[in-house]
Design an enzyme around this catalytic site. Structure first.
Site, short mmCIF file in Angstrom:
data_model
loop_
_atom_site.label_atom_id
_atom_site.label_comp_id
_atom_site.label_asym_id
_atom_site.label_seq_id
_atom_site.Cartn_x
_atom_site.Cartn_y
_atom_site.Cartn_z
N ASP A 1 0.86 -1.19 0.00
CA ASP A 1 0.00 0.00 0.00
C ASP A 1 0.89 1.23 0.00
O ASP A 1 1.76 1.39 0.87
CB ASP A 1 -0.89 -0.04 1.25
CG ASP A 1 -2.09 0.87 1.14
OD1 ASP A 1 -2.00 1.89 0.44
OD2 ASP A 1 -3.12 0.57 1.79
N HIS B 1 -12.31 5.69 1.67
CA HIS B 1 -12.40 6.96 2.40
C HIS B 1 -12.22 8.13 1.46
O HIS B 1 -11.64 8.00 0.38
CB HIS B 1 -11.29 6.99 3.47
CG HIS B 1 -9.95 6.57 2.93
ND1 HIS B 1 -9.03 7.44 2.43
CD2 HIS B 1 -9.40 5.32 2.75
CE1 HIS B 1 -7.97 6.76 2.00
NE2 HIS B 1 -8.16 5.47 2.17
N HIS C 1 -7.81 10.26 5.73
CA HIS C 1 -9.09 9.61 5.98
C HIS C 1 -10.15 10.63 6.35
O HIS C 1 -10.27 11.05 7.49
CB HIS C 1 -8.96 8.56 7.09
CG HIS C 1 -8.18 7.36 6.66
ND1 HIS C 1 -6.98 7.01 7.22
CD2 HIS C 1 -8.42 6.45 5.70
CE1 HIS C 1 -6.51 5.94 6.60
NE2 HIS C 1 -7.37 5.57 5.69
MN MN Z 1 -3.93 2.63 0.92
MN MN Z 2 -6.68 4.01 1.64
#
Ligand code: MN
Ligand code: MN
Length: 296
Positions: free
Chosen positions: A84, A155, A163
């Protein structure tokens, strides 16, 4: 949205996509996780981007929020690897993720989250409800025989804020609120062979500064000064350890968490130890959605 803002999102997205692909090429059995994470973070900066959060590698039943501390010796071996990566340009964030199965046993699990993401991206236009997106993700993942992770969600992406609203569910949660033209969101389906519910684990390796406070201890104060440079975005314990050493960093972070200055992001692990896959893209919602982390 102003053209200049869109250009910053697109630049962040282009770099995030390139860093994700570069990172993917490094994910092989026998490679140290820390080596990959460091290489990705260097690459992002070489490409002219800034880190929106530390590059993350979460393994097997760990769905998210994991990266190496300075002395991490973890070597990849037949893991299901979630990579990520987040990049920002002047606070405009791109967030994307991919799963690489080194075991050869979880091809379908990887396909489930990836297909759920593509199906969701097909309907991300102004007026679609959050529940409808969740429903498409849920339907796609369960059609493979897996569970979507229901307590993790996509998000909104705010300015220097990873977020923000709206929260994009991975199942039909009944939320009738709709996406609007110009919303910027990350969609991230997770598929699990287990419970599809994650819980917090230890130890935390990622943290965020949430408020300033006076601290007496001189070392903690120095650490806090350093943390302020991250502009309220998440940072890795490893980054601080390289300046202050492990014991001082640990002490300072403990103090800062205790006084409510710093929030820790615990690793999130499937409750029944199911194996988890993830796929993620960032999108500017408009009549023709702009998936700005998608290559070519
Ligand atoms: Mn991510
Ligand atoms: Mn994310």
């Amino acid at each position: 949205m102003e053209t200049e803002t869109i250009q910053k999102y697109v630049k962040a997205g282009t770099i995030a996509a390139e860093a994700l692909q570069y990172g993917t090429s490094l994910i092989k059995n026998g490679t140290k996780v820390i080596t990959i994470l460091d290489a990705i973070e260097t690459k992002i900066q070489e490409l002219g981007g800034e880190l929106a959060f530390p590059a993350q590698i979460s393994l097997n039943e760990c769905a998210a929020h994991s990266c190496s501390d300075m002395n991490d010796e973890t070597v990849l071996h037949d893991h299901v690897v979630k990579l990520d990566v987040g990049v920002h340009i002047d606070g405009y964030i791109a967030d994307n993720a991919v799963t690489i199965d080194l075991s050869g046993k979880y091809t379908e699990l990887v396909n489930a989250s990836r297909d759920a993401l593509s199906e969701a991206l097909k309907i991300v236009t102004p007026g679609v409800s959050l529940a409808e997106i969740g429903n498409v993700i849920h339907k796609t993942i369960t059609s493979y025989g897996f569970s979507p992770v229901r307590n993790l969600s996509g998000h909104g992406l705010g300015h220097y804020n990873i977020h923000t609203k709206p929260s994009i569910p991975n199942f039909d949660n009944g939320n009738k609120n709709t996406l609007k033209d110009g919303d910027v969101i990350a969609i991230e389906p997770f598929a699990s062979t287990g419970a599809g519910i994650v819980q917090e684990s230890v130890p935390a390796t990622v943290f965020t500064l949430v408020k300033d406070a006076g601290v007496r201890d001189p070392i903690t104060r120095k650490v806090l000064q350093e943390i302020k440079k991250y502009n309220g975005l998440p940072f890795a314990k490893r980054w601080l350890e390289r300046t202050f050493g492990t014991p001082r960093t640990a002490l300072a972070l403990r103090t800062l968490v205790r006084v409510g200055c710093v929030q820790e992001h615990s690793p999130l692990v499937d409750q029944s130890r199911g194996i988890v896959s993830q796929a993620e893209h960032s999108v500017i919602v408009q009549k023709k959605p702009l998936v700005y982390t998608r290559r070519g």
